[in-house]
Design a protein around this motif. Structure first.
Motif, PDB file in Angstrom:
ATOM      1  N   VAL A  19       0.724  -1.192  -0.168  1.00 13.78           N
ATOM      2  CA  VAL A  19      -0.112   0.133  -0.090  1.00 13.78           C
ATOM      3  C   VAL A  19       1.033   1.145  -0.071  1.00 13.78           C
ATOM      4  O   VAL A  19       0.603   2.088  -0.651  1.00 13.78           O
ATOM      5  CB  VAL A  19      -0.956  -0.108   1.329  1.00 13.78           C
ATOM      6  N   LEU A  20       2.005   1.209   0.787  1.00 13.69           N
ATOM      7  CA  LEU A  20       2.813   2.322   0.627  1.00 13.69           C
ATOM      8  C   LEU A  20       3.385   2.489  -0.511  1.00 13.69           C
ATOM      9  O   LEU A  20       3.650   3.911  -1.176  1.00 13.69           O
ATOM     10  CB  LEU A  20       3.912   1.938   1.926  1.00 13.69           C
ATOM     11  N   ASN A  21       3.981   1.480  -1.207  1.00 16.69           N
ATOM     12  CA  ASN A  21       4.376   1.484  -2.804  1.00 16.69           C
ATOM     13  C   ASN A  21       3.468   2.223  -3.446  1.00 16.69           C
ATOM     14  O   ASN A  21       3.820   2.799  -4.679  1.00 16.69           O
ATOM     15  CB  ASN A  21       4.996   0.068  -2.983  1.00 16.69           C
ATOM     16  N   THR A  22       2.291   1.783  -3.538  1.00 14.52           N
ATOM     17  CA  THR A  22       1.279   2.138  -4.411  1.00 14.52           C
ATOM     18  C   THR A  22       1.030   3.758  -4.140  1.00 14.52           C
ATOM     19  O   THR A  22       1.220   4.456  -4.955  1.00 14.52           O
ATOM     20  CB  THR A  22       0.164   1.556  -3.977  1.00 14.52           C
ATOM     21  N   LYS A  23       1.197   4.149  -3.041  1.00 11.41           N
ATOM     22  CA  LYS A  23       1.050   5.727  -2.661  1.00 11.41           C
ATOM     23  C   LYS A  23       2.267   6.478  -3.266  1.00 11.41           C
ATOM     24  O   LYS A  23       2.219   7.489  -3.809  1.00 11.41           O
ATOM     25  CB  LYS A  23       0.840   5.993  -1.008  1.00 11.41           C
ATOM     26  N   GLU A  24       3.490   5.793  -3.224  1.00 13.99           N
ATOM     27  CA  GLU A  24       4.623   6.467  -3.689  1.00 13.99           C
ATOM     28  C   GLU A  24       4.434   6.610  -5.029  1.00 13.99           C
ATOM     29  O   GLU A  24       4.942   7.681  -5.706  1.00 13.99           O
ATOM     30  CB  GLU A  24       5.819   5.381  -3.178  1.00 13.99           C
ATOM     31  N   ASN A  25       4.212   5.406  -5.664  1.00 14.14           N
ATOM     32  CA  ASN A  25       3.986   5.667  -7.153  1.00 14.14           C
ATOM     33  C   ASN A  25       2.937   6.739  -7.709  1.00 14.14           C
ATOM     34  O   ASN A  25       3.229   7.365  -8.601  1.00 14.14           O
ATOM     35  CB  ASN A  25       3.576   4.193  -7.739  1.00 14.14           C
ATOM     36  N   ILE A  26       1.781   6.597  -6.864  1.00 12.97           N
ATOM     37  CA  ILE A  26       0.850   7.912  -7.189  1.00 12.97           C
ATOM     38  C   ILE A  26       1.530   9.246  -7.070  1.00 12.97           C
ATOM     39  O   ILE A  26       1.300  10.017  -7.847  1.00 12.97           O
ATOM     40  CB  ILE A  26      -0.464   7.641  -6.229  1.00 12.97           C
ATOM     41  N   THR A  27       2.265   9.228  -6.262  1.00 16.97           N
ATOM     42  CA  THR A  27       2.854  10.501  -5.632  1.00 16.97           C
ATOM     43  C   THR A  27       3.922  11.107  -6.939  1.00 16.97           C
ATOM     44  O   THR A  27       3.900  12.171  -7.314  1.00 16.97           O
ATOM     45  CB  THR A  27       3.816  10.632  -4.399  1.00 16.97           C
ATOM     46  N   ILE A  28       4.450  10.073  -7.133  1.00 17.71           N
ATOM     47  CA  ILE A  28       5.806  10.159  -8.368  1.00 17.71           C
ATOM     48  C   ILE A  28       4.963  10.610  -9.632  1.00 17.71           C
ATOM     49  O   ILE A  28       5.132  11.424 -10.287  1.00 17.71           O
ATOM     50  CB  ILE A  28       6.449   8.926  -8.610  1.00 17.71           C
ATOM     51  N   ALA A  29       3.744   9.912 -10.017  1.00 17.91           N
ATOM     52  CA  ALA A  29       3.143  10.393 -11.318  1.00 17.91           C
ATOM     53  C   ALA A  29       2.511  11.745 -11.065  1.00 17.91           C
ATOM     54  O   ALA A  29       2.653  12.340 -12.100  1.00 17.91           O
ATOM     55  CB  ALA A  29       1.985   9.255 -11.301  1.00 17.91           C
ATOM     56  N   ILE A  30       1.962  11.874  -9.976  1.00 18.97           N
ATOM     57  CA  ILE A  30       1.573  13.662  -9.930  1.00 18.97           C
ATOM     58  C   ILE A  30       2.543  14.396  -9.890  1.00 18.97           C
ATOM     59  O   ILE A  30       2.326  15.542 -10.738  1.00 18.97           O
ATOM     60  CB  ILE A  30       0.492  13.613  -8.740  1.00 18.97           C
ATOM     61  N   ALA A  31       3.677  14.095  -9.551  1.00 18.98           N
ATOM     62  CA  ALA A  31       4.675  15.152  -9.355  1.00 18.98           C
ATOM     63  C   ALA A  31       5.317  15.300 -10.720  1.00 18.98           C
ATOM     64  O   ALA A  31       5.523  16.000 -11.095  1.00 18.98           O
ATOM     65  CB  ALA A  31       5.939  14.572  -8.371  1.00 18.98           C
ATOM     66  N   VAL A  32       5.446  14.054 -11.660  1.00 17.22           N
ATOM     67  CA  VAL A  32       5.843  14.122 -13.109  1.00 17.22           C
ATOM     68  C   VAL A  32       4.929  15.068 -13.837  1.00 17.22           C
ATOM     69  O   VAL A  32       5.611  16.024 -14.501  1.00 17.22           O
ATOM     70  CB  VAL A  32       6.002  13.007 -13.686  1.00 17.22           C
ATOM     71  N   VAL A  33       3.657  14.946 -13.761  1.00 15.68           N
ATOM     72  CA  VAL A  33       2.561  15.811 -14.268  1.00 15.68           C
ATOM     73  C   VAL A  33       3.007  17.261 -14.031  1.00 15.68           C
ATOM     74  O   VAL A  33       2.809  18.133 -14.850  1.00 15.68           O
ATOM     75  CB  VAL A  33       1.336  15.356 -14.119  1.00 15.68           C
ATOM     76  N   ALA A  34       3.050  17.497 -12.643  1.00 17.18           N
ATOM     77  CA  ALA A  34       3.092  18.880 -12.399  1.00 17.18           C
ATOM     78  C   ALA A  34       4.436  19.461 -12.786  1.00 17.18           C
ATOM     79  O   ALA A  34       4.526  20.521 -13.229  1.00 17.18           O
ATOM     80  CB  ALA A  34       3.184  18.962 -10.626  1.00 17.18           C
ATOM     81  N   PHE A  35       5.469  18.915 -12.929  1.00 13.59           N
ATOM     82  CA  PHE A  35       6.868  19.368 -13.279  1.00 13.59           C
ATOM     83  C   PHE A  35       6.641  19.573 -14.973  1.00 13.59           C
ATOM     84  O   PHE A  35       7.356  20.484 -15.423  1.00 13.59           O
ATOM     85  CB  PHE A  35       7.816  18.139 -13.085  1.00 13.59           C
ATOM     86  N   LEU A  36       6.156  18.674 -15.498  1.00 14.19           N
ATOM     87  CA  LEU A  36       5.860  18.644 -16.954  1.00 14.19           C
ATOM     88  C   LEU A  36       5.104  20.019 -17.343  1.00 14.19           C
ATOM     89  O   LEU A  36       5.311  20.959 -18.313  1.00 14.19           O
ATOM     90  CB  LEU A  36       5.090  17.534 -17.770  1.00 14.19           C
ATOM     91  N   LEU A  37       3.921  20.187 -16.576  1.00 14.51           N
ATOM     92  CA  LEU A  37       3.206  21.664 -16.849  1.00 14.51           C
ATOM     93  C   LEU A  37       4.090  22.806 -16.487  1.00 14.51           C
ATOM     94  O   LEU A  37       3.787  23.843 -17.065  1.00 14.51           O
ATOM     95  CB  LEU A  37       1.677  21.380 -15.934  1.00 14.51           C
TER      96      LEU A  37
END
Length: 638
Positions: free
Chosen positions: A569-587
């Motif tokens: 579950v922690l790993n899943t949350k880490e992956n979601i955080t990484i994905a959202i952070a990447v989208v924010a970085f790209l924007l």
């Protein structure tokens, strides 16, 4: 070539298309910088774009047919837009990165599923069936019927669940239990499909065949579990369903306000939610795969998610905290040699079918006591008290305190004290008298699992707040077991329905409850709890009723499963955080002007690989260290 055949051809040659695209891109840049031909570069990059876009457009088309706006559609529109504005290098690099990212994603995901693949490859395909005339015939495993007798020699895989009726040997049951050790098998022992005979030979009468075998159910359960989504995955699915069309709308709005077609196309590329979509499922698959390799079956992402939130563990006693096998735990002798006394009482008890008597006989066999040759000239059973026998001209009594009192066998203060101490542990006590004097006290009990105290402390260390024991056994035994292993709260002398009532009370108090039992007598409580955990292999009820099955029936596996659920579950949350952070970085990069279509696509594909590799860390999870148990306060009620 028909449409279906063309699509299959493209799908089968996806890797070759990716490689050809890479070659054309390299050749295009060599043409420009080596030969100075920009026309040659444009032609090669345009051809590369078209070739690479074919599988992407096919996927987008297939998704649209079922009314799904997919990531592939965004990329397809971006490629068309790049052609309109003449940015062939952008379209070529974007399509190549998308295909190459898919290739790497496929390769890395296949590793997370390797444990399941290895399970299915172990499934036996043929069986050697013993015919009525004694001859053998090799048949397809699906043709074996219940009651058939199969022969398995050294190195062979057992094709059915059944009982050994002839032969002896050792089996490797790691495929079922997750525990790599040799298990001795002899007549009347149970064996499981998929396990390997490592030494000897066995003739087995089939009790379960085909899809009814334990191994077949394990494979089905694990495969189904990988397709059962967690709460996070369900949320992301709903999110992606609206997010992808929203990206199209945003890109259109950007174009209408800015009149910058290239900027709008770049928004489409950067808006692909790839890492977000793949992050949760890959964590789920990796976590379930880790458990499957160790004989821990978790029924899907939702069970994994709930298990990680457990704060209260409720345990049955018999077969869970204890081994479930009655055996001699203590023998105190007062007269004569220990071996002689043990042989005499074993001879007496061999005349009875009482469970306590069988435990003593088994113990005498293990100790090498020679009681078979003793001569019994007379014996009688005293109802509710025990047995009296004449053995080699000696009167031997074996029974309870009432028998001793009735036969006027005195106990001194020390012997009374020893008897009380044994009874305080919850042991059943057999008193042995020879020639009118007390010779021994034998304590018989259900042995506590030796690892329980340490592993319960590890559960606490991983987040368990409250440990409870519910048992139908007497209060004295329950108190002793609880005190020994470190249980917080004890409720004894309960019927199955009363255990369910306690589970519901804990839930009403706001606790998230896991019930740990043997999966048979405790099935109502297992079904009622937030998470039902069955300790034990091979029972239909255990596999079907519970949310988690521990095939090797050990507390070490329970601790591993609990820790694995939290890590997943922690790993899943880490992956979601990484994905959202990447989208924010790209924007931010797009607005600031340092991110473009090709570089954005590179970051996007890289983020997908990051979340996959992050999830793959779960495959290696599981090197816990032992912890010394510490005393804990305890509440006792009846």
């Amino acid at each position: 070539m028909s449409e279906m055949k063309f699509q299959k051809f493209i799908q089968d040659h996806n890797h070759q298309i990716t490689l050809l695209t890479a070659i054309l891109i390299v050749a295009g840049y060599l043409t420009k910088y080596g030969l100075g031909s920009t026309t040659g570069e444009a032609i090669m990059l345009a051809v590369a774009s078209i070739i690479a876009a074919i599988p992407i457009v096919i996927h987008a088309y297939q998704a649209l047919r079922v009314k799904v706006v997919s990531i592939e559609l965004l990329v397809s529109i971006a490629v068309i837009g790049s052609f309109i504005i003449g940015e062939y290098d952008e379209s070529a690099i974007v399509t190549f990165l998308f295909l190459f990212g898919s290739y790497l994603e496929e390769r890395t995901l296949s590793k997370t599923r390797q444990s399941i693949k290895s399970l299915t490859e172990m499934a036996p395909t043929t069986a050697t069936v013993v015919q009525a005339d004694g001859t053998t015939e090799e048949v397809d495993v699906d043709d074996v019927d219940e009651g058939d007798i199969v022969l398995v020699k050294t190195g062979g895989s057992i094709p059915v669940d059944g009982k050994v009726i002839d032969g002896h040997g050792y089996t490797d049951e790691s495929v079922v239990t997750g525990e790599s050790r040799q298990v001795g098998k002899q007549i009347q022992d149970d064996v499981f499909s998929g396990t390997m005979v490592s030494d000897g030979y066995l003739k087995i009468q089939a009790t379960k065949v085909g899809d009814d075998t334990t191994f077949a159910k394990i494979i089905e359960l694990v495969e189904d579990a990988q397709d059962t989504k967690s709460h996070a995955e369900k949320f992301i699915d709903r999110f992606a369903q609206y997010y992808t069309p929203a990206v199209l709308v945003i890109a259109l709005v950007v174009f209408l306000f800015s009149r910058d077609f290239k900027l709008a196309i770049t928004v489409l590329v950067l808006g692909c939610p790839g890492a977000l979509v793949i992050g949760a499922p890959v964590s789920n698959v990796a976590g379930i795969g880790n458990g499957a390799k160790r004989g821990i079956l978790v029924k899907g992402g939702e069970a994994m998610d709930t298990f990680s939130k457990i704060d209260t563990f409720v345990f049955d006693k018999t077969g869970t905290l204890t081994t479930g096998k009655t055996s001699v735990s203590t023998m105190k002798t007062y007269k004569g040699h220990r071996e002689t006394t043990l042989a005499l009482v074993a001879k007496v008890e061999s005349l009875s079918d009482h469970p306590l008597g069988r435990a003593i006989v088994t113990y005498a066999d293990q100790q090498g006591a020679n009681f078979q040759t003793l001569n019994v000239t007379d014996n009688r059973t005293v109802k509710g008290q025990g047995m009296i026998a004449e053995i080699d001209q000696q009167t031997v009594l074996a029974g309870n305190l009432k028998l001793m009192q009735a036969q006027q066998v005195p106990l001194n203060d020390e012997q009374h004290k020893d008897l009380a101490a044994l009874q305080a542990t919850g042991s059943s006590v057999v008193l042995v008298a020879v020639a009118g004097e007390l010779a021994a006290l034998i304590g018989i009990s259900d042995i506590i699992r030796p690892e329980v105290a340490t592993q319960l402390q590890q559960l606490r260390n991983k987040g368990a707040k409250h440990l409870v024991m519910l048992t139908g056994d007497n209060q004295a035994t329950a108190d002793y077991v609880a005190q020994t292993v470190g249980i917080d709260e004890v409720h004894a002398e309960l019927m199955p329905e009363q255990k369910v009532t306690f589970v519901k009370q804990f839930q009403q108090a706001g606790r998230t409850v896991a019930f740990v039992g043997d999966g048979i007598n405790d099935s109502p409580s297992i079904a009622t709890a937030d998470i039902g955990i069955a300790m034990g292999s091979g029972t239909d009820v255990a596999i079907e009723t519970s949310d988690v099955v521990l095939m090797q029936s050990s507390f070490e596996a329970l601790v591993h499963a609990y820790g694995l659920a939290k890590k997943t579950v922690l790993n899943t949350k880490e992956n979601i955080t990484i994905a959202i952070a990447v989208v924010a970085f790209l924007l931010i990069g797009l607005v600031a002007g340092f991110i473009y279509m090709a570089s954005g696509m590179f970051v996007h594909e890289a983020s997908i690989l990051v979340v996959i590799f992050n999830a793959m860390r779960l495959i290696g999870y599981g090197h816990a260290t032992s912890v010394t148990p510490t005393p804990v306060p305890r509440t006792t009620t009846k």
